[in-house]
Design an enzyme around this catalytic site. Structure first.
Site, PDB file in Angstrom:
ATOM      1  N   ASP A 240       0.859  -1.184   0.000  1.00 25.87           N
ATOM      2  CA  ASP A 240       0.000   0.000   0.000  1.00 25.87           C
ATOM      3  C   ASP A 240       0.890   1.227   0.000  1.00 25.87           C
ATOM      4  O   ASP A 240       1.996   1.201   0.554  1.00 25.87           O
ATOM      5  CB  ASP A 240      -0.912   0.002   1.230  1.00 25.87           C
ATOM      6  CG  ASP A 240      -1.956  -1.097   1.194  1.00 25.87           C
ATOM      7  OD1 ASP A 240      -2.493  -1.363   0.098  1.00 25.87           O
ATOM      8  OD2 ASP A 240      -2.244  -1.681   2.251  1.00 25.87           O
TER       9      ASP A 240
ATOM     10  N   ASP B 250      -7.142  -1.241  -4.592  1.00 29.19           N
ATOM     11  CA  ASP B 250      -8.189  -0.897  -3.632  1.00 29.19           C
ATOM     12  C   ASP B 250      -9.141   0.162  -4.205  1.00 29.19           C
ATOM     13  O   ASP B 250     -10.355   0.091  -4.009  1.00 29.19           O
ATOM     14  CB  ASP B 250      -7.576  -0.387  -2.329  1.00 29.19           C
ATOM     15  CG  ASP B 250      -6.695  -1.416  -1.645  1.00 29.19           C
ATOM     16  OD1 ASP B 250      -6.922  -2.628  -1.833  1.00 29.19           O
ATOM     17  OD2 ASP B 250      -5.766  -0.999  -0.920  1.00 29.19           O
TER      18      ASP B 250
END
EC number: 3.4.23.36
Length: 163
Positions: free
Chosen positions: A120, A138
Protein backbone atom coordinates in the site's frame (compact mmCIF):
# COMPACT_ATOMS: atom_id res chain seq x y z
CA UNK A 1 -17.57 -4.55 -27.47
CA UNK A 2 -18.66 -7.78 -25.83
CA UNK A 3 -19.09 -7.74 -22.07
CA UNK A 4 -16.24 -10.21 -21.47
CA UNK A 5 -13.86 -8.14 -23.59
CA UNK A 6 -14.83 -4.89 -21.87
CA UNK A 7 -14.54 -6.34 -18.36
CA UNK A 8 -11.26 -8.04 -19.29
CA UNK A 9 -9.82 -4.85 -20.77
CA UNK A 10 -10.75 -2.83 -17.69
CA UNK A 11 -9.30 -5.51 -15.42
CA UNK A 12 -6.07 -5.70 -17.45
CA UNK A 13 -5.54 -1.92 -17.33
CA UNK A 14 -6.11 -1.89 -13.57
CA UNK A 15 -3.76 -4.83 -12.99
CA UNK A 16 -1.02 -3.14 -15.02
CA UNK A 17 -1.47 0.25 -13.29
CA UNK A 18 -1.59 -1.42 -9.90
CA UNK A 19 1.53 -3.50 -10.42
CA UNK A 20 3.53 -0.70 -12.09
CA UNK A 21 2.77 1.72 -9.23
CA UNK A 22 3.63 -0.91 -6.60
CA UNK A 23 6.96 -1.69 -8.31
CA UNK A 24 7.74 2.05 -8.43
CA UNK A 25 7.02 2.37 -4.72
CA UNK A 26 9.07 -0.72 -3.80
CA UNK A 27 11.98 0.53 -5.94
CA UNK A 28 11.94 4.17 -4.79
CA UNK A 29 10.93 4.18 -1.15
CA UNK A 30 12.25 2.37 1.89
CA UNK A 31 9.78 0.07 3.64
CA UNK A 32 7.79 2.01 6.29
CA UNK A 33 9.00 5.35 4.88
CA UNK A 34 6.91 8.33 3.88
CA UNK A 35 7.25 11.21 1.43
CA UNK A 36 5.03 14.26 1.86
CA UNK A 37 3.25 15.30 -1.33
CA UNK A 38 0.62 17.73 0.01
CA UNK A 39 1.42 18.74 3.59
CA UNK A 40 -1.31 17.84 6.10
CA UNK A 41 -3.29 15.91 3.44
CA UNK A 42 -1.37 13.42 1.28
CA UNK A 43 1.78 11.31 1.53
CA UNK A 44 3.30 8.55 -0.51
CA UNK A 45 4.23 5.76 1.86
CA UNK A 46 5.58 2.25 1.56
CA UNK A 47 3.72 -0.06 3.88
CA UNK A 48 2.69 -3.69 3.62
CA UNK A 49 -0.48 -5.36 4.78
CA UNK A 50 -0.96 -9.09 5.37
CA UNK A 51 -4.64 -8.52 6.06
CA UNK A 52 -7.53 -7.06 4.13
CA UNK A 53 -9.09 -3.61 3.85
CA UNK A 54 -8.45 -1.26 6.77
CA UNK A 55 -5.92 -3.69 8.25
CA UNK A 56 -8.46 -6.43 9.00
CA UNK A 57 -6.42 -9.49 10.11
CA UNK A 58 -3.15 -7.61 9.57
CA UNK A 59 -1.48 -9.28 12.51
CA UNK A 60 1.97 -10.77 12.91
CA UNK A 61 0.83 -13.34 15.49
CA UNK A 62 -1.19 -15.33 12.93
CA UNK A 63 0.18 -16.92 9.78
CA UNK A 64 -2.88 -18.17 7.91
CA UNK A 65 -3.98 -14.83 6.40
CA UNK A 66 -2.13 -15.40 3.13
CA UNK A 67 -3.80 -18.74 2.41
CA UNK A 68 -7.17 -17.47 3.63
CA UNK A 69 -7.14 -14.36 1.43
CA UNK A 70 -5.88 -16.26 -1.61
CA UNK A 71 -8.78 -18.72 -1.25
CA UNK A 72 -11.29 -15.92 -0.66
CA UNK A 73 -10.00 -14.08 -3.74
CA UNK A 74 -10.20 -17.16 -5.97
CA UNK A 75 -13.78 -17.79 -4.80
CA UNK A 76 -14.57 -14.12 -5.43
CA UNK A 77 -13.12 -14.33 -8.94
CA UNK A 78 -15.43 -17.27 -9.66
CA UNK A 79 -18.40 -15.28 -8.32
CA UNK A 80 -17.44 -12.27 -10.46
CA UNK A 81 -17.27 -14.52 -13.52
CA UNK A 82 -20.72 -15.93 -12.77
CA UNK A 83 -22.14 -12.43 -12.25
CA UNK A 84 -20.60 -11.29 -15.51
CA UNK A 85 -22.15 -14.23 -17.32
CA UNK A 86 -25.61 -13.22 -16.10
CA UNK A 87 -25.09 -9.50 -16.82
CA UNK A 88 -26.98 -7.98 -19.73
CA UNK A 89 -24.72 -6.98 -22.63
CA UNK A 90 -25.76 -3.31 -22.38
CA UNK A 91 -25.40 -2.96 -18.60
CA UNK A 92 -22.15 -1.03 -18.83
CA UNK A 93 -22.16 0.04 -15.18
CA UNK A 94 -22.28 -3.57 -14.01
CA UNK A 95 -19.80 -4.77 -16.62
CA UNK A 96 -17.40 -1.95 -15.75
CA UNK A 97 -17.90 -2.50 -12.04
CA UNK A 98 -17.16 -6.19 -12.34
CA UNK A 99 -14.09 -5.40 -14.45
CA UNK A 100 -12.83 -2.97 -11.79
CA UNK A 101 -13.41 -5.44 -8.97
CA UNK A 102 -11.78 -8.22 -11.00
CA UNK A 103 -8.72 -6.09 -11.77
CA UNK A 104 -8.37 -4.92 -8.18
CA UNK A 105 -8.76 -8.41 -6.78
CA UNK A 106 -6.16 -9.84 -9.15
CA UNK A 107 -3.77 -6.93 -8.48
CA UNK A 108 -3.78 -7.62 -4.75
CA UNK A 109 -3.78 -11.40 -5.35
CA UNK A 110 -0.51 -11.07 -7.28
CA UNK A 111 1.06 -9.36 -4.25
CA UNK A 112 -0.24 -12.01 -1.87
CA UNK A 113 1.10 -14.85 -4.01
CA UNK A 114 4.52 -13.30 -4.70
CA UNK A 115 5.21 -11.43 -1.44
CA UNK A 116 2.74 -12.84 1.07
CA UNK A 117 1.43 -9.32 1.69
CA UNK A 118 -0.02 -6.37 -0.21
CA UNK A 119 1.91 -3.17 -0.90
CA UNK A 120 0.00 0.00 0.00
CA UNK A 121 1.29 3.49 -0.70
CA UNK A 122 -1.43 6.16 -0.78
CA UNK A 123 -1.83 7.91 2.55
CA UNK A 124 -4.63 10.46 2.81
CA UNK A 125 -5.08 12.33 6.05
CA UNK A 126 -6.16 15.55 7.75
CA UNK A 127 -3.85 16.56 10.56
CA UNK A 128 -3.40 13.44 12.68
CA UNK A 129 -6.45 11.63 11.29
CA UNK A 130 -5.21 9.10 8.70
CA UNK A 131 -7.26 6.96 6.37
CA UNK A 132 -5.60 3.52 6.17
CA UNK A 133 -3.01 3.40 3.36
CA UNK A 134 -4.30 1.91 0.11
CA UNK A 135 -3.30 1.24 -3.51
CA UNK A 136 -4.66 1.31 -7.07
CA UNK A 137 -6.28 -2.12 -6.69
CA UNK A 138 -8.19 -0.90 -3.63
CA UNK A 139 -9.40 2.18 -5.53
CA UNK A 140 -10.58 -0.03 -8.39
CA UNK A 141 -12.50 -2.31 -6.03
CA UNK A 142 -14.24 0.71 -4.47
CA UNK A 143 -15.13 2.21 -7.86
CA UNK A 144 -16.34 -1.21 -8.96
CA UNK A 145 -18.61 -1.47 -5.94
CA UNK A 146 -20.00 2.02 -6.66
CA UNK A 147 -20.64 1.07 -10.29
CA UNK A 148 -22.43 -2.09 -9.14
CA UNK A 149 -24.66 -0.05 -6.81
CA UNK A 150 -25.47 2.35 -9.65
CA UNK A 151 -26.30 -0.62 -11.87
CA UNK A 152 -28.66 -2.11 -9.29
CA UNK A 153 -30.35 1.26 -8.83
CA UNK A 154 -30.68 1.84 -12.59
CA UNK A 155 -32.01 -1.67 -13.20
CA UNK A 156 -34.49 -1.27 -10.37
CA UNK A 157 -35.63 2.08 -11.81
CA UNK A 158 -35.94 0.58 -15.32
CA UNK A 159 -37.93 -2.37 -13.98
CA UNK A 160 -40.40 -0.06 -12.23
CA UNK A 161 -40.81 1.95 -15.45
CA UNK A 162 -42.10 -1.12 -17.26
CA UNK A 163 -44.64 -2.09 -14.60
Amino acid sequence: MKKYSLAGLIAAVIIILDQVTKVAVRNNLELWSSKTIIPDYFNLVYVVNKGAAFGFLNRSDINWQRTFFIIVTVVSLAAITMLLKSTKDKDYFQISGLGCILGGAVGNLIDRIIFGEVTDFLDIYAGTHHWPAFNVADIAICFGAIAMIISVYRNKSNASDTV
